[in-house]
Design an enzyme around this catalytic site. Structure first.
Site: not given
Ligand code: AMP
Length: 116
Positions: A32, A89, A97-98, A102, A104
């Site tokens: 991450d 999530n 967020e993404v 995924h 974690h």
């Molecule tokens: P979520 O809130 O479960 O969608 O988590 C998204 C995660 O992606 C967060 O912990 C971010 O820190 C991580 N993240 C965002 N952009 C990147 C990136 N370019 N490379 C690695 N991790 C990332």
């Protein structure tokens, strides 16, 4: 609807770099970028799936292969003895967020309670 421009899609296409820890035909694992624990690794499938609810539709073989890979990453990170946490999530209440499914992997320290 899957967003082809999300950051993990770009990582899978090699358009954005990542600190890779594992890759096979079904998934990619990488550190991450903003770690929330001493060890914080993300495992993503190579399928275009927004979150767990989509991913689970892929079927037992694909889902099983993905989670076997997650277990292998956990083992390679050396987390089995002291412990670790898996988190995923889905959607706004979870503050996803993404929009690419995924998991974690968190560990390397005592992680405290499930929620702050
Ligand atoms: P979520 O809130 O479960 O969608 O988590 C998204 C995660 O992606 C967060 O912990 C971010 O820190 C991580 N993240 C965002 N952009 C990147 C990136 N370019 N490379 C690695 N991790 C990332």
């Amino acid at each position: 609807m899957y967003d082809l421009e999300n950051v993990f899609a770009k990582i899978l296409r090699g358009e954005i770099p990542c600190k890779e820890v594992y890759q096979d035909e079904v998934c990619l694992a990488f550190h991450d970028a903003y770690p929330k624990a001493a060890v914080h690794v993300l495992v993503i499938p190579k399928d275009e799936v927004v979150s767990f609810s989509d991913f689970a539709q892929l079927g037992a073989e694909r889902v099983g292969a993905f989670f076997r890979a997650v277990q292998q990453v956990v083992a390679e990170l050396g987390l089995e003895e002291d412990g670790y946490r898996l988190v995923t999530n889905h959607g706004q209440d979870a503050n996803q967020e993404v929009p690419h499914f995924h998991v974690h992997i968190l560990g390397g320290q005592n992680l405290g309670g499930l929620l702050p």
